[in-house]
Design a protein around this motif. Structure first.
Motif, PDB file in Angstrom:
ATOM      1  N   LEU A   4       0.818  -1.215   0.000  1.00  0.00           N
ATOM      2  CA  LEU A   4       0.000   0.000   0.000  1.00  0.00           C
ATOM      3  C   LEU A   4       0.850   1.262   0.000  1.00  0.00           C
ATOM      4  CD1 LEU A   4      -2.635  -1.102   2.675  1.00  0.00           C
ATOM      5  CD2 LEU A   4      -2.912  -1.102   0.184  1.00  0.00           C
ATOM      6  N   LEU A   5       1.908   1.268   0.761  1.00  0.00           N
ATOM      7  CA  LEU A   5       2.756   2.457   0.821  1.00  0.00           C
ATOM      8  C   LEU A   5       4.132   2.063   1.313  1.00  0.00           C
ATOM      9  CD1 LEU A   5       3.289   3.379   4.000  1.00  0.00           C
ATOM     10  CD2 LEU A   5       0.934   4.084   3.836  1.00  0.00           C
ATOM     11  N   ILE A  21      11.770  10.751   7.002  1.00  0.00           N
ATOM     12  CA  ILE A  21      10.785   9.800   6.476  1.00  0.00           C
ATOM     13  C   ILE A  21      10.412  10.230   5.059  1.00  0.00           C
ATOM     14  CG2 ILE A  21       8.500   8.788   6.800  1.00  0.00           C
ATOM     15  CD1 ILE A  21       8.740   9.504   9.797  1.00  0.00           C
ATOM     16  N   HIS A  22      10.720   9.359   4.073  1.00  0.00           N
ATOM     17  CA  HIS A  22      10.545   9.750   2.678  1.00  0.00           C
ATOM     18  C   HIS A  22       9.598   8.788   1.969  1.00  0.00           C
ATOM     19  CE1 HIS A  22      13.945  12.451   3.262  1.00  0.00           C
ATOM     20  NE2 HIS A  22      14.551  11.447   3.863  1.00  0.00           N
ATOM     21  N   PRO A  23       8.382   9.207   1.675  1.00  0.00           N
ATOM     22  CA  PRO A  23       7.449   8.320   0.969  1.00  0.00           C
ATOM     23  C   PRO A  23       7.936   8.046  -0.450  1.00  0.00           C
ATOM     24  CG  PRO A  23       6.300  10.174   1.988  1.00  0.00           C
ATOM     25  CD  PRO A  23       7.763  10.478   2.057  1.00  0.00           C
ATOM     26  N   ILE A  24       7.900   6.773  -0.861  1.00  0.00           N
ATOM     27  CA  ILE A  24       8.211   6.414  -2.245  1.00  0.00           C
ATOM     28  C   ILE A  24       7.194   5.383  -2.730  1.00  0.00           C
ATOM     29  CG2 ILE A  24      10.695   6.902  -1.979  1.00  0.00           C
ATOM     30  CD1 ILE A  24      11.203   3.926  -1.895  1.00  0.00           C
ATOM     31  N   ASP A  25       7.175   5.178  -4.013  1.00  0.00           N
ATOM     32  CA  ASP A  25       6.276   4.196  -4.612  1.00  0.00           C
ATOM     33  C   ASP A  25       6.730   2.788  -4.191  1.00  0.00           C
ATOM     34  OD1 ASP A  25       5.032   2.343  -6.320  1.00  0.00           O
ATOM     35  OD2 ASP A  25       4.964   3.779  -7.982  1.00  0.00           O
ATOM     36  N   PRO A  26       5.841   1.979  -3.572  1.00  0.00           N
ATOM     37  CA  PRO A  26       6.284   0.655  -3.113  1.00  0.00           C
ATOM     38  C   PRO A  26       6.673  -0.296  -4.234  1.00  0.00           C
ATOM     39  CG  PRO A  26       3.915   0.937  -2.772  1.00  0.00           C
ATOM     40  CD  PRO A  26       4.454   2.283  -3.198  1.00  0.00           C
ATOM     41  N   TRP A 125      13.349   0.890   6.119  1.00  0.00           N
ATOM     42  CA  TRP A 125      12.089   1.276   5.473  1.00  0.00           C
ATOM     43  C   TRP A 125      10.902   0.750   6.266  1.00  0.00           C
ATOM     44  CZ3 TRP A 125      15.354  -2.381   3.219  1.00  0.00           C
ATOM     45  CH2 TRP A 125      14.844  -3.674   3.067  1.00  0.00           C
ATOM     46  N   VAL A 126       9.744   1.321   5.937  1.00  0.00           N
ATOM     47  CA  VAL A 126       8.474   0.943   6.553  1.00  0.00           C
ATOM     48  C   VAL A 126       7.493   0.679   5.419  1.00  0.00           C
ATOM     49  CG1 VAL A 126       6.549   1.785   7.949  1.00  0.00           C
ATOM     50  CG2 VAL A 126       8.906   2.256   8.658  1.00  0.00           C
ATOM     51  N   LEU A 127       6.917  -0.501   5.404  1.00  0.00           N
ATOM     52  CA  LEU A 127       5.995  -0.908   4.342  1.00  0.00           C
ATOM     53  C   LEU A 127       4.603  -1.100   4.927  1.00  0.00           C
ATOM     54  CD1 LEU A 127       5.668  -2.180   1.364  1.00  0.00           C
ATOM     55  CD2 LEU A 127       5.913  -4.380   2.533  1.00  0.00           C
TER      56      LEU A 127
END
Lengths: 296, 296
Positions: A4-5, A21-26, A125-127
């Motif tokens: 999801l993220l 914390i850097h959001p990226i496309d999973p 990372w955090v998924l």
């Protein structure tokens, strides 16, 4: 399951939490070919289930992440950063419309030793992901087989380099054990030590009811301290609970068995090595009600 | 060590070999957060040293990759594609100006089970990297310690889900054993089974000279079939060689010990558990001359 993220974490420094914390496309790659995580399984992880917009047992998971990191001599995780990232992921996957019917969300967080060549420190990372709602498996139970984990019960003390008790990325044996279970017509595994001590599942903690008590094996045997099992024990006040050694024969003596994990809660064992086992639906429902109602 | 080049392989289909090899920047991420390689150490690898523009013992490495994949129930590697990619990487890292003084090149090739959620099949890549020239360590030898690998000698037969004998990505225990060696003032490890059978190093194959023979432990004990050890045996025609069981006491009885690996060749053990050991420089030089001169 569906990704999801994904947040990439900057673990190198002392930046403010939110700036790390850097959001990226999973679906985009995040790990280098030179990272020790993928080359050696050299890293640690945790998975927390999300209920009511929050990760359950987050502090217990963070404590166990620290414990695994210490067992593997990794740098201590920066707890404020990991906590913030997991909380943010849990909130994001709980927004309306993210989950489909029959799904529940979980957050997996991973820290590797980092790049083998660059010495830049850990990768993290955090998924956030969607899995199957466990309601059905909690009712029907799982079919488990007993498999030898190959080590004596005391290797955590005699040979700490075997990393028993660390929730590491080097879990190929756990995957192979689950394939062996499937080959035997089962869905899960209860590991025993080479000298007959009952341990845990490849992705779960065992609870056995024996002589009216709920019993789980001690961490000293190289099993993971179960976050879900601990909260199941806390949530059931009318049955005595204890941590204690179980031998292979005790699995036959037990009148009920459960495998506990974050994503599924307490799942009864309905068959063991091909023999039908009693499922205590009432106690299973009450354990899971206590688990699902946790606020943190 | 320095990363020199990276090829991502398209393992999904039947494309022509050259169209399935995609050069990318080795500093760029290549593995998804949802890949089983990094989540479970669920994959296999090989490393071949490059001499004269070619990867040494390539066919032996490809055969062992296939063997590891079979032990882990991974899809069989497409041999023509892996061969072509490793050859191309070896040629590229051998171009003038790529290596610096004191460096040698190697090619590591990795296949994981692929994405846990997408079921798109294995992930693969080929990494060219520069390491230290092993000339010095071949002269001075290594200091090794004997460590328990925790399993009985026969688990490859009794408990194949323990994946002994597979060169897998789940090598965190090997890394931890090397840290334990460092703690004891040593640089390397010789593993023994829980019941006293001599096995191998975390990244090498053992050769012991006993009663005038060169002896290496059999693959049935869950050790990797050594590509470098095999070629060292082939290259030394004036000393008898055999595959045979060695017990812990045989390490003391041996008058010389070597640890063999692709990147370093045959390295003598100059100290074992703190005791000085005889280094046979003449035989070491002759073994490595044979190894370095291999054409494939």
């Amino acid at each position: 399951m569906r990704a999801l993220l994904l947040f990439r974490l900057d673990l190198s420094g002392t930046s403010a939490v939110e700036e790390s914390i850097h959001p990226i496309d999973p679906r985009e790659p995040i790990v280098r070919a030179t990272d020790l995580g993928v080359n050696r399984g050299d890293g640690v992880f945790e998975t927390a289930v999300v209920r009511g917009g929050r990760p359950q047992a987050l502090e217990a998971h963070l404590t166990r992440l620290e414990r695994s990191a210490a067992l593997m001599e990794l740098p201590a995780p920066r707890r404020d950063l990991w906590r913030a990232a997991v909380l943010r992921a849990a909130a994001a996957v709980s927004l309306p419309g993210v989950l489909e019917e029959g799904e529940i969300a979980s957050v997996k967080f991973v820290m590797t030793r980092g790049d083998e060549f660059d010495q830049g420190g850990p990768t993290g990372w955090v998924l956030g992901f969607a899995g199957s709602d466990p309601s059905a498996v909690r009712m029907r139970g799982v079919r488990a087989v007993v498999l030898d984990r190959g080590y004596r019960h005391d290797v955590m003390q005699t040979a700490p380099w075997l990393l028993q008790g660390a929730k590491s990325l080097a879990y190929a044996v756990n995957q192979a054990a689950l394939r062996e279970a499937a080959r035997r017509g089962a869905d899960d595994v209860i590991f025993v030590s080479a000298d007959g001590f009952v341990l845990e599942g490849p992705r779960s903690t065992l609870i056995a009811r024996i002589d009216g008590e709920l019993v789980t094996p001690p961490a000293e045997l190289g099993v993971l301290p179960g976050t879900t099992q601990a909260d199941a024990f806390s949530g059931i006040t009318d049955v005595p609970t204890r941590i204690g050694v179980l031998m292979r024969d005790d699995l036959d003596r037990a009148d009920a068995l459960w495998l506990c994990s974050s994503t599924r809660g307490a799942v009864p064992v309905g068959q063991l090595d091909g023999a039908e086992r009693f499922i205590d639906h009432d106690l299973t429902v009450r354990m899971n009600a206590a688990l699902d109602a946790r606020e943190d």
